[in-house]
Design a protein around this motif. Structure first.
Motif, mmCIF file in Angstrom:
data_model
loop_
_atom_site.group_PDB
_atom_site.id
_atom_site.type_symbol
_atom_site.label_atom_id
_atom_site.label_comp_id
_atom_site.label_asym_id
_atom_site.label_seq_id
_atom_site.Cartn_x
_atom_site.Cartn_y
_atom_site.Cartn_z
ATOM 1 N N TYR A 89 -0.843 -14.523 -9.777
ATOM 2 C CA TYR A 89 -1.839 -15.540 -10.137
ATOM 3 C C TYR A 89 -2.536 -16.077 -8.881
ATOM 4 C CZ TYR A 89 -1.666 -16.630 -15.167
ATOM 5 O OH TYR A 89 -1.825 -16.610 -16.541
ATOM 6 N N ILE A 90 -1.743 -16.442 -7.867
ATOM 7 C CA ILE A 90 -2.330 -17.015 -6.658
ATOM 8 C C ILE A 90 -3.190 -15.987 -5.926
ATOM 9 C CG2 ILE A 90 -1.785 -17.955 -4.375
ATOM 10 C CD1 ILE A 90 0.591 -19.380 -5.613
ATOM 11 N N LEU A 91 -2.752 -14.744 -5.912
ATOM 12 C CA LEU A 91 -3.520 -13.694 -5.235
ATOM 13 C C LEU A 91 -4.896 -13.530 -5.861
ATOM 14 C CD1 LEU A 91 -3.595 -11.462 -3.099
ATOM 15 C CD2 LEU A 91 -2.576 -9.921 -4.795
ATOM 16 N N VAL A 92 -4.965 -13.448 -7.191
ATOM 17 C CA VAL A 92 -6.277 -13.260 -7.814
ATOM 18 C C VAL A 92 -7.117 -14.524 -7.724
ATOM 19 C CG1 VAL A 92 -5.491 -11.411 -9.337
ATOM 20 C CG2 VAL A 92 -5.430 -13.771 -10.157
ATOM 21 N N GLN A 93 -6.483 -15.688 -7.694
ATOM 22 C CA GLN A 93 -7.234 -16.930 -7.483
ATOM 23 C C GLN A 93 -7.902 -16.928 -6.104
ATOM 24 O OE1 GLN A 93 -4.085 -19.734 -8.058
ATOM 25 N NE2 GLN A 93 -4.075 -19.518 -10.287
ATOM 26 N N MET A 94 -7.166 -16.493 -5.096
ATOM 27 C CA MET A 94 -7.722 -16.425 -3.745
ATOM 28 C C MET A 94 -8.876 -15.421 -3.673
ATOM 29 S SD MET A 94 -6.462 -18.454 -1.430
ATOM 30 C CE MET A 94 -6.950 -17.508 0.018
ATOM 31 N N ILE A 95 -8.662 -14.252 -4.251
ATOM 32 C CA ILE A 95 -9.713 -13.230 -4.233
ATOM 33 C C ILE A 95 -10.932 -13.722 -5.006
ATOM 34 C CG2 ILE A 95 -10.327 -10.882 -4.910
ATOM 35 C CD1 ILE A 95 -7.351 -10.146 -4.522
ATOM 36 N N GLY A 96 -10.701 -14.364 -6.138
ATOM 37 C CA GLY A 96 -11.808 -14.897 -6.922
ATOM 38 C C GLY A 96 -12.611 -15.923 -6.150
ATOM 39 N N ALA A 97 -11.921 -16.780 -5.387
ATOM 40 C CA ALA A 97 -12.620 -17.789 -4.591
ATOM 41 C C ALA A 97 -13.481 -17.140 -3.515
ATOM 42 C CB ALA A 97 -11.608 -18.741 -3.964
ATOM 43 N N ILE A 98 -12.959 -16.099 -2.872
ATOM 44 C CA ILE A 98 -13.726 -15.405 -1.830
ATOM 45 C C ILE A 98 -14.935 -14.698 -2.434
ATOM 46 C CG2 ILE A 98 -13.640 -13.501 -0.180
ATOM 47 C CD1 ILE A 98 -10.683 -14.283 0.323
ATOM 48 N N VAL A 99 -14.736 -14.032 -3.559
ATOM 49 C CA VAL A 99 -15.853 -13.340 -4.213
ATOM 50 C C VAL A 99 -16.897 -14.348 -4.679
ATOM 51 C CG1 VAL A 99 -16.508 -11.966 -6.230
ATOM 52 C CG2 VAL A 99 -14.494 -11.328 -4.889
ATOM 53 N N GLY A 100 -16.440 -15.452 -5.263
ATOM 54 C CA GLY A 100 -17.376 -16.477 -5.710
ATOM 55 C C GLY A 100 -18.207 -17.030 -4.562
ATOM 56 N N GLN A 101 -17.550 -17.296 -3.421
ATOM 57 C CA GLN A 101 -18.280 -17.802 -2.259
ATOM 58 C C GLN A 101 -19.253 -16.756 -1.723
ATOM 59 O OE1 GLN A 101 -18.073 -21.000 -1.102
ATOM 60 N NE2 GLN A 101 -19.835 -20.432 0.161
ATOM 61 N N SER A 102 -18.889 -15.500 -1.808
ATOM 62 C CA SER A 102 -19.791 -14.423 -1.369
ATOM 63 C C SER A 102 -21.076 -14.429 -2.186
ATOM 64 C CB SER A 102 -19.104 -13.066 -1.497
ATOM 65 O OG SER A 102 -17.953 -12.995 -0.691
#
Length: 242
Positions: A89-102
Motif C-alpha cells: 500500500y505504501i509503495l503504490v501511494q509513494m509512486i502515485g504521489a510522484i506520478v501525480g506531481q509529474s
C-alpha cells in the motif's frame, strides 16, 4: 472483497489524483503567469479538499482510499489492517504521489520556467514551515494529521453513516478543506508522508529553473509527524469507540 492488485491500483490512482488536484491548485495560485495567480488560500483549500473527496468517492469502497501511509500504518498498529499489505500500500501511494506531481509539472512547465521565487516552486511540490521552525512544523503536522485520521475513521465508522458510506466519503473532502483553511498556515500542510516525500524526491531530481533547495533538513518532519499522529489517532479512536 477486491483482490490486492485491484486495491493497489486504486491506491495508486487515488494518490495520484490527490496530488494532481491538490498541488495543481498550489501551482495555479503560486506560479507566475497562471490564470489563478495570487488567487488566495481558499483555492488551495478547495483543491485539496476535492483532491481527497474525489478519490474517496471513487475508491473508498474498493481499497478504503487510504492514499496516506499515516492512515495505513495507524490502522495496522491498531490491528485494523493486515501488516502483510502495509508495504505494498505504501509503495503504490509513494509512486502515485510522484506520478501525480509529474503531471502537475508537465502541465505547468512554462510557469515553472518564469517563476523566480524558489520557495513558490518548492511549495508546489512539498511543504515548508513558514517560520523555518522544525518544532512548529512538527506540532502543526501532528495536530492536523491527528484530527484528519481520527475524524476520517470516525466518519467512516459512525453509525450515522452506516447505511450511506457515500455521504461519509463526501464529508472527507470537507474535512480536508477545513483542515487546510484552518490549520494550513504554518506548513502547507502535508498531513501525509507520501504527499510530501514523493514530490520532494521529484523536486530534487528535476532540472527546473530557479528551483533552489529541496530543504531535506526539514523533509523528515512531514513524514515522521503524520505517522506518529496517525498511529496515536487510530489507537485513541479504537480505545474509546470500537
Amino acid at each position: 472483497m477486491y483482490s490486492l492488485s485491484v486495491r493497489l491500483a486504486a491506491e495508486f490512482i487515488g494518490t495520484a489524483f490527490m496530488v494532481i488536484l491538490g498541488n495543481g491548485s498550489v501551482a495555479n495560485v503560486d506560479l507566475k503567469g497562471t490564470k489563478g495567480n495570487s488567487g488566495g488560500w481558499m483555492i488551495i483549500a478547495i483543491g485539496y479538499g476535492c483532491g481527497v473527496m474525489i478519490p474517496a468517492l471513487l475508491f473508498g469502497s474498493i481499497s478504503g482510499n487510504h492514499i496516506n501511509p499515516a492512515f495505513t500504518l495507524g490502522l495496522a498498529f491498531s490491528g485494523l489492517f493486515p501488516w502483510s499489505e502495509v508495504l505494498p500500500y505504501i509503495l503504490v501511494q509513494m509512486i502515485g504521489a510522484i506520478v501525480g506531481q509529474s503531471v502537475v509539472v508537465a502541465m505547468y512547465k512554462p510557469h515553472y520556467d518564469i517563476t523566480e521565487d524558489p520557495e513558490h516552486i518548492l511549495g508546489t511540490f512539498c511543504t515548508i514551515d513558514a517560520t523555518t521552525s522544525k518544532l512548529n512544523g512538527f506540532i502543526s503536522e501532528y495536530v492536523g494529521t491527528f484530527i484528519l485520521v481520527f475524524s476520517a475513521l470516525g466518519i467512516t465508522k459512525a453509525p450515522f453513516f452506516k447505511d450511506n458510506l457515500g455521504t461519509a466519503h463526501l464529508a472527507l473532502g470537507f474535512l480536508v478543506m477545513t483542515l487546510v483553511a484552518s490549520l494550513g498556515g504554518p506548513t502547507g500542510p502535508a498531513l501525509n508522508p507520501a504527499r510530501d516525500l514523493g514530490p520532494r524526491i521529484l523536486h530534487s531530481l528535476l532540472p527546473l529553473k530557479h528551483k533552489g533547495s529541496s530543504q531535506w533538513d526539514y523533509g523528515w518532519v512531514p513524514v515522521v509527524a503524520p505517522i506518529v499522529a496517525g498511529i496515536c489517532a487510530i489507537a485513541v479512536y479504537k480505545g474509546i469507540f470500537l
